[in-house]
Design an enzyme around this catalytic site. Structure first.
Site, mmCIF file in Angstrom:
data_model
loop_
_atom_site.group_PDB
_atom_site.id
_atom_site.type_symbol
_atom_site.label_atom_id
_atom_site.label_comp_id
_atom_site.label_asym_id
_atom_site.label_seq_id
_atom_site.Cartn_x
_atom_site.Cartn_y
_atom_site.Cartn_z
ATOM 1 C CE LYS A 148 -23.355 -35.802 139.246
ATOM 2 N NZ LYS A 148 -22.875 -34.593 139.053
ATOM 3 N NE ARG A 180 -20.781 -37.634 134.188
ATOM 4 C CZ ARG A 180 -20.139 -38.030 135.578
ATOM 5 N NH1 ARG A 180 -20.787 -38.649 136.218
ATOM 6 N NH2 ARG A 180 -18.927 -37.291 135.822
ATOM 7 N NE ARG A 216 -15.701 -32.571 145.117
ATOM 8 C CZ ARG A 216 -16.466 -32.988 144.050
ATOM 9 N NH1 ARG A 216 -17.763 -33.800 144.364
ATOM 10 N NH2 ARG A 216 -16.371 -32.630 142.937
ATOM 11 N NE ARG A 256 -13.448 -35.820 142.502
ATOM 12 C CZ ARG A 256 -14.685 -36.042 142.025
ATOM 13 N NH1 ARG A 256 -15.709 -36.118 142.905
ATOM 14 N NH2 ARG A 256 -14.879 -35.643 140.793
ATOM 15 N NE ARG A 312 -14.953 -32.769 137.330
ATOM 16 C CZ ARG A 312 -15.186 -32.539 138.683
ATOM 17 N NH1 ARG A 312 -14.196 -32.193 139.257
ATOM 18 N NH2 ARG A 312 -15.888 -32.987 139.483
HETATM 19 P P1 AP5 Z 1 -21.081 -33.121 145.466
HETATM 20 O O1 AP5 Z 1 -22.342 -33.508 145.935
HETATM 21 O O2 AP5 Z 1 -19.928 -33.745 145.632
HETATM 22 O O3 AP5 Z 1 -21.226 -32.849 143.770
HETATM 23 P P2 AP5 Z 1 -21.468 -34.032 142.645
HETATM 24 O O4 AP5 Z 1 -22.943 -33.362 141.741
HETATM 25 O O5 AP5 Z 1 -21.681 -35.208 143.239
HETATM 26 O O6 AP5 Z 1 -20.209 -33.775 141.516
HETATM 27 P P3 AP5 Z 1 -19.118 -34.569 141.415
HETATM 28 O O7 AP5 Z 1 -17.918 -33.730 141.227
HETATM 29 O O8 AP5 Z 1 -18.781 -35.837 142.269
HETATM 30 O O9 AP5 Z 1 -19.645 -34.960 140.184
HETATM 31 P P4 AP5 Z 1 -18.944 -35.297 138.802
HETATM 32 O O10 AP5 Z 1 -19.983 -35.614 137.992
HETATM 33 O O11 AP5 Z 1 -17.931 -34.355 138.016
HETATM 34 O O12 AP5 Z 1 -17.876 -36.629 139.364
HETATM 35 P P5 AP5 Z 1 -17.950 -37.933 139.369
HETATM 36 O O13 AP5 Z 1 -17.138 -38.496 140.684
HETATM 37 O O14 AP5 Z 1 -19.277 -38.354 139.105
HETATM 38 O O15 AP5 Z 1 -20.895 -31.508 145.622
HETATM 39 C C1 AP5 Z 1 -19.788 -30.911 145.432
HETATM 40 C C2 AP5 Z 1 -19.414 -30.107 146.751
HETATM 41 O O16 AP5 Z 1 -20.251 -28.924 147.058
HETATM 42 C C3 AP5 Z 1 -19.189 -30.860 147.789
HETATM 43 O O17 AP5 Z 1 -17.970 -30.081 148.573
HETATM 44 C C4 AP5 Z 1 -20.530 -30.474 148.802
HETATM 45 O O18 AP5 Z 1 -20.196 -30.616 150.010
HETATM 46 C C5 AP5 Z 1 -20.748 -29.095 148.236
HETATM 47 N N1 AP5 Z 1 -22.072 -28.853 148.192
HETATM 48 C C6 AP5 Z 1 -23.178 -29.672 147.930
HETATM 49 N N2 AP5 Z 1 -24.373 -29.036 147.807
HETATM 50 C C7 AP5 Z 1 -24.090 -27.912 148.283
HETATM 51 C C8 AP5 Z 1 -25.051 -26.871 148.397
HETATM 52 N N3 AP5 Z 1 -26.374 -26.640 148.314
HETATM 53 N N4 AP5 Z 1 -24.555 -25.561 149.016
HETATM 54 C C9 AP5 Z 1 -23.114 -25.613 148.983
HETATM 55 N N5 AP5 Z 1 -22.173 -26.584 149.016
HETATM 56 C C10 AP5 Z 1 -22.820 -27.596 148.590
HETATM 57 O O19 AP5 Z 1 -17.024 -38.454 138.050
HETATM 58 C C11 AP5 Z 1 -15.639 -37.976 138.264
HETATM 59 C C12 AP5 Z 1 -15.045 -38.521 136.892
HETATM 60 O O20 AP5 Z 1 -15.430 -40.060 136.599
HETATM 61 C C13 AP5 Z 1 -15.711 -37.808 135.614
HETATM 62 O O21 AP5 Z 1 -15.296 -36.668 135.226
HETATM 63 C C14 AP5 Z 1 -15.488 -38.938 134.641
HETATM 64 O O22 AP5 Z 1 -14.154 -38.846 134.006
HETATM 65 C C15 AP5 Z 1 -15.598 -40.387 135.247
HETATM 66 N N6 AP5 Z 1 -16.905 -40.640 135.220
HETATM 67 C C16 AP5 Z 1 -17.888 -41.048 136.314
HETATM 68 N N7 AP5 Z 1 -19.060 -41.317 135.896
HETATM 69 C C17 AP5 Z 1 -18.964 -41.760 134.587
HETATM 70 C C18 AP5 Z 1 -19.671 -41.994 133.571
HETATM 71 N N8 AP5 Z 1 -21.144 -42.480 133.712
HETATM 72 N N9 AP5 Z 1 -19.256 -41.875 132.223
HETATM 73 C C19 AP5 Z 1 -18.095 -41.578 131.671
HETATM 74 N N10 AP5 Z 1 -17.142 -41.069 132.417
HETATM 75 C C20 AP5 Z 1 -17.821 -41.262 134.119
#
Ligand code: AP5
Length: 210
Positions: free
Chosen positions: A13, A88, A123, A156, A167
């Site tokens: 994402k 979420r 990552r 991270r 997660r």
């Molecule tokens: P990346 O693009 O970073 O993945 P992502 O889908 O953004 O995943 P995140 O881990 O950032 O999402 P998340 O939803 O767990 O974390 P968030 O920060 O929102 O890609 C991942 C890796 O793969 C990268 O290294 C990338 O380079 C690689 N990659 C990407 N595409 C690829 C491809 N096609 N092929 C190969 N490699 C690829 O949230 C963190 C925490 O914050 C949550 O756990 C929660 O505790 C809290 N939080 C955040 N938002 C909320 C909310 N709305 N409500 C409650 N808690 C929340």
């Protein structure tokens, strides 16, 4: 255009939001990045959020909804935005509706859990600006150093394999029901995540322009 990018942790994402926001010149709003910044700065929100994040659980709705509401009221979001990681839960989606926020499209990036587990171990994120890299698929130009700001890139805390499993479980229980929520409102488009980041971007851009 107001969009939501939906998908399991590590589905890509954030990576795709970064591509699309440049293409459309609208901000990508990552609640994860906002929370990590709050943790790094030791703010009240950061102190409350840290334990939930480290355990792979969601931060309580009342904390995150307030943060999001303030962010989308900023002037840079008036011509559209991408929400990366919000909503979420169904309660967060309902809160967005009750704020009167019109969502044009919800783009789901679909990647199997097994692929995600392997991806996450590679990552790396910048400890200063939050830019995201991958040691194999999106390496920094200089090893260990952020291309954008020159600070150190690190793993991270919540990318440890056991936390990634937590997660994913949280995603399937609490976030995946949003697919039905937006499908029934005619907003959902699903893109299959590809092996190459650029190939996924082509599909995402095509889905948005359709
Ligand atoms: P990346 O693009 O970073 O993945 P992502 O889908 O953004 O995943 P995140 O881990 O950032 O999402 P998340 O939803 O767990 O974390 P968030 O920060 O929102 O890609 C991942 C890796 O793969 C990268 O290294 C990338 O380079 C690689 N990659 C990407 N595409 C690829 C491809 N096609 N092929 C190969 N490699 C690829 O949230 C963190 C925490 O914050 C949550 O756990 C929660 O505790 C809290 N939080 C955040 N938002 C909320 C909310 N709305 N409500 C409650 N808690 C929340």
């Amino acid at each position: 255009m107001n969009m939501i990018f939906l998908g399991a942790p590590g589905a890509g994402k954030g990576t795709q939001a970064e591509v699309v926001c440049k293409e459309l010149n609208i901000p990508a709003i990552s609640t994860g990045n906002m929370l990590r910044e709050a943790v790094a700065n030791g703010t009240e929100v950061g102190l409350k959020a840290k334990a939930f994040m480290d355990a792979g659980d969601l931060v309580p709705d009342e904390i995150i909804i307030g943060i999001l509401k303030d962010r989308i009221a900023q002037p840079d979001a008036k011509n559209g935005f991408i929400l990366d990681g919000f909503p979420r839960t169904v309660a967060q989606a309902e809160a967005l509706d009750s704020m009167g926020v019109q969502i044009d499209k919800v783009v789901e990036i679909n990647v199997a859990d097994e692929k995600i587990t392997a991806r996450m171990s590679g990552r790396r994120v910048c400890e200063k600006c939050g830019n995201s890299y991958h040691i194999e698929f999106k390496p920094t130009k200089v090893e260990g150093i952020c291309d954008a700001c020159g600070a150190k890139v690190v793993q991270r805390i919540d990318d440890k394999p056991e936390t990634v499993q937590a997660r994913l479980k949280t995603y399937h229980e609490k976030t995946a029901p949003l697919k039905d929520y937006y499908q029934s409102r005619g907003k959902l488009v699903t893109v299959e995540g590809q092996e190459e980041i650029a190939d996924t971007s082509k599909l995402v851009l095509a889905a948005i322009k359709n």
